[in-house]
Design a protein around this motif. Structure first.
Motif, PDB file in Angstrom:
ATOM      1  N   GLY A  98       0.801  -1.223   0.000  1.00  0.00           N
ATOM      2  CA  GLY A  98       0.000   0.000   0.000  1.00  0.00           C
ATOM      3  C   GLY A  98       0.830   1.267   0.000  1.00  0.00           C
ATOM      4  O   GLY A  98       0.306   2.371  -0.077  1.00  0.00           O
ATOM      5  N   THR A 142       4.329  -0.574  -6.248  1.00  0.00           N
ATOM      6  CA  THR A 142       4.089  -1.014  -7.625  1.00  0.00           C
ATOM      7  C   THR A 142       3.951   0.187  -8.560  1.00  0.00           C
ATOM      8  O   THR A 142       4.551   0.226  -9.632  1.00  0.00           O
ATOM      9  CB  THR A 142       2.818  -1.891  -7.693  1.00  0.00           C
ATOM     10  OG1 THR A 142       2.931  -2.878  -6.669  1.00  0.00           O
ATOM     11  CG2 THR A 142       2.675  -2.560  -9.024  1.00  0.00           C
ATOM     12  N   THR A 143       3.160   1.168  -8.136  1.00  0.00           N
ATOM     13  CA  THR A 143       2.987   2.372  -8.950  1.00  0.00           C
ATOM     14  C   THR A 143       4.341   3.047  -9.171  1.00  0.00           C
ATOM     15  O   THR A 143       4.669   3.474 -10.280  1.00  0.00           O
ATOM     16  CB  THR A 143       2.051   3.362  -8.225  1.00  0.00           C
ATOM     17  OG1 THR A 143       0.921   2.654  -7.744  1.00  0.00           O
ATOM     18  CG2 THR A 143       1.607   4.469  -9.143  1.00  0.00           C
TER      19      THR A 143
HETATM   20  P1  GDP Z   1       1.830  -1.183  -3.301  1.00  0.00           P
HETATM   21  O1  GDP Z   1       0.879  -2.051  -2.550  1.00  0.00           O
HETATM   22  O2  GDP Z   1       2.908  -0.678  -2.424  1.00  0.00           O
HETATM   23  O3  GDP Z   1       2.336  -1.781  -4.540  1.00  0.00           O
HETATM   24  O4  GDP Z   1       1.006   0.154  -3.657  1.00  0.00           O
HETATM   25  P2  GDP Z   1       0.341   0.619  -5.013  1.00  0.00           P
HETATM   26  O5  GDP Z   1       1.372   0.943  -5.997  1.00  0.00           O
HETATM   27  O6  GDP Z   1      -0.711  -0.339  -5.405  1.00  0.00           O
HETATM   28  O7  GDP Z   1      -0.304   2.003  -4.519  1.00  0.00           O
HETATM   29  C1  GDP Z   1      -1.316   2.082  -3.544  1.00  0.00           C
HETATM   30  C2  GDP Z   1      -2.234   3.247  -3.869  1.00  0.00           C
HETATM   31  O8  GDP Z   1      -1.535   4.481  -3.770  1.00  0.00           O
HETATM   32  C3  GDP Z   1      -2.759   3.202  -5.293  1.00  0.00           C
HETATM   33  O9  GDP Z   1      -4.116   3.576  -5.264  1.00  0.00           O
HETATM   34  C4  GDP Z   1      -1.927   4.245  -6.031  1.00  0.00           C
HETATM   35  O10 GDP Z   1      -2.623   4.819  -7.099  1.00  0.00           O
HETATM   36  C5  GDP Z   1      -1.664   5.250  -4.938  1.00  0.00           C
HETATM   37  N1  GDP Z   1      -0.421   6.016  -5.158  1.00  0.00           N
HETATM   38  C6  GDP Z   1       0.832   5.567  -5.382  1.00  0.00           C
HETATM   39  N2  GDP Z   1       1.709   6.573  -5.482  1.00  0.00           N
HETATM   40  C7  GDP Z   1       0.995   7.736  -5.344  1.00  0.00           C
HETATM   41  C8  GDP Z   1       1.337   9.128  -5.342  1.00  0.00           C
HETATM   42  O11 GDP Z   1       2.488   9.563  -5.489  1.00  0.00           O
HETATM   43  N3  GDP Z   1       0.301   9.994  -5.132  1.00  0.00           N
HETATM   44  C9  GDP Z   1      -0.987   9.577  -4.954  1.00  0.00           C
HETATM   45  N4  GDP Z   1      -1.931  10.496  -4.759  1.00  0.00           N
HETATM   46  N5  GDP Z   1      -1.312   8.287  -4.925  1.00  0.00           N
HETATM   47  C10 GDP Z   1      -0.357   7.367  -5.125  1.00  0.00           C
END
Ligand code: GDP
Length: 446
Positions: A103, A107-108
């Motif tokens: 979260g 990944t993003t």
């Molecule tokens: P992971 O579980 O660590 O891989 O997290 P994700 O990449 O799935 O991101 C979790 C949530 O945070 C998603 O809804 C993304 O769109 C959001 N997110 C990631 N980076 C950013 C950012 O820099 N700004 C905003 N506003 N949202 C982000």
């Protein structure tokens, strides 16, 4: 990006503007302390900063001196030993392990980093899905890779170590420049996760280990970064979600307390919303002085110089048409959020806040305008005067707008063209500045 801090620095600096004596310094320091604490900067860091600023300006309390001291001190605090920005290994591929809690935006961020390397550094990037436990995570990565057109190595039937080995082999054989390995996340730190990461680290032998920390979690981000540093060893931190309510103090905490350099900052959900963290540039932005270096880098690879010249010629001749407009919209999208761009332009930081999250892609108004333009014939786009009432009515219903709205858009566009032509002439820049000054004088809230 650092709205709270930038605003409060302005407050402190303004306190100095009118008096040139020690009382003014004390007042400014007090203001600075208040604002740093409000921005979630650790109290020890605040204390150190204040002592050093005071030491540096002693005897000369001019505004310039104060600004310079503050700038030096902020740069010092934000600079941790280690690499800045992205550093390529001497022998490709550069291997980067992306780690972080579930979260956090890992990944993003992996996608954003790949996009940055591909678009701005013109590199061949391979992403490896090392997080095979959660099917959803692999699927998410797959979608991101498709969107940014980057190759993904994933195979749910293999173990993370196997897939990492395979990915690196492929990268070596097919001459990739960079391999980004997405690893498993957990909701909290546990031994099993640490063991898995240590094992992947051994297999991948990475050049860099980037820890992705969620800026919204404030001081927790600083603490978890410390744990990952102690247990696995990290070479850089990427702060994600910096566009949220984050107050900026977390950036200072990671650099200064944890002692790991911040490498990138994510400030938005879209792929272009990632910026290199280069301390003196960030400080310049913090002080409201903009960051033209980053802006130039960001635009250079996206805006084609030849096209830009052609466009400026067209504007001068008053020939900018809807075709050019559509093309410009596409270019703007690649630049990322309007807010982050504005913050890089000197003096525009305040405006960035006003604009807020103006979203070019999802704005209802722009969507309608785009639909309207798309249904025009190429000839009509070049010369909207060709549109008669029947055509306008048809276009309006196609784009879900009223005919009045269509007329308004056409008129606005005509006026904008006229204005652009005026401004592009001699003294145009000056004219624009005067107009902005006037507007500010009229009390547009900042
Ligand atoms: P992971 O579980 O660590 O891989 O997290 P994700 O990449 O799935 O991101 C979790 C949530 O945070 C998603 O809804 C993304 O769109 C959001 N997110 C990631 N980076 C950013 C950012 O820099 N700004 C905003 N506003 N949202 C982000």
């Amino acid at each position: 990006m650092f709205d709270t801090l930038t605003d409060s620095f302005k407050g402190a600096i303004d306190k100095i503007r009118f008096y040139d004596d020690n009382k003014a310094l004390a007042k400014a320091l007090k203001e600075l302390k208040k604002s740093l604490l409000k921005a979630d900067v650790h109290h020890k860091v605040v204390k150190e900063l204040l002592v050093n600023v005071e030491k540096e300006v002693k005897g000369d309390v001019g505004k310039e001196k104060f600004l310079k001291a503050l700038q030096n001190e902020l740069t010092r605090i934000l600079t941790a030993k280690g690499n800045q920005g992205f550093v390529f290994a001497s022998k490709p591929p550069t291997i980067v392990l992306m780690i972080g809690l579930q979260g956090s935006g890992k990944t993003t961020t992996t996608g954003k980093l790949a996009y940055f390397l591909k678009e701005q550094k013109k590199k061949k990037v391979l992403i490896v899905a090392g997080d095979l436990q959660r099917l959803a995570a692999v699927e998410q990565l797959r979608q991101i890779c498709e969107q940014i057109d980057v190759t993904l190595v994933a195979d749910e039937s293999k173990t993370p170590n196997q897939i990492v080995k395979e990915g690196i082999k492929k990268a070596q054989k097919e001459l990739y420049d960079v391999v980004l390995i997405d690893t498993a996340g957990r909701l909290a730190i546990d031994d099993e996760l640490m063991e898995e990461l240590a094992s992947i680290k051994k297999v991948a032998n990475p050049d860099e280990l980037f820890y992705v920390a969620d800026a919204m979690t404030g001081m927790d981000a600083v603490r978890t970064a410390q744990t990952f540093k102690d247990k696995i060893g990290i070479t850089g931190v990427v702060l994600s979600k910096f566009d949220g309510d984050s107050k900026g103090g977390v950036a200072m905490g990671i650099a200064h307390q944890v002692g790991v350099p911040l490498r990138f900052i994510g400030a938005g959900e879209k792929m272009p919303d990632l910026e290199q963290f280069i301390p003196d540039r960030v400080v310049s932005r913090l002080m409201g002085a903009g960051d033209l270096d980053s802006l130039a880098e960001k635009t250079a690879n996206i805006i084609d110089e030849k096209k830009a010249k052609q466009l400026s010629k067209k504007i001068k001749k008053g020939k900018f048409n809807f075709n050019d407009f559509l093309e410009q919209m596409e270019t703007m999208k690649k630049l990322g959020s309007m807010k982050s761009i504005m913050g890089m332009i000197p003096g525009m930081g305040g405006m960035a806040k006003q604009i807020g999250d103006m979203d070019l892609e999802n704005s209802q108004e722009l969507k309608q305008i785009k639909a309207l333009i798309s249904s025009m014939t190429p000839k009509e786009r070049e010369n909207p005067e060709l549109l008669n009432n029947t055509r306008k009515r048809r276009l309006a219903s196609g784009a879900g707008m009223s005919q009045m709205h269509v007329n308004r858009v056409l008129k606005q566009f005509k006026n904008a063209g006229k204005m652009a032509k005026q401004f592009s002439g001699k003294g145009g820049m000056k004219q624009m500045q005067d107009m902005m000054k006037q507007a500010q004088g009229r009390g547009i809230p900042r």
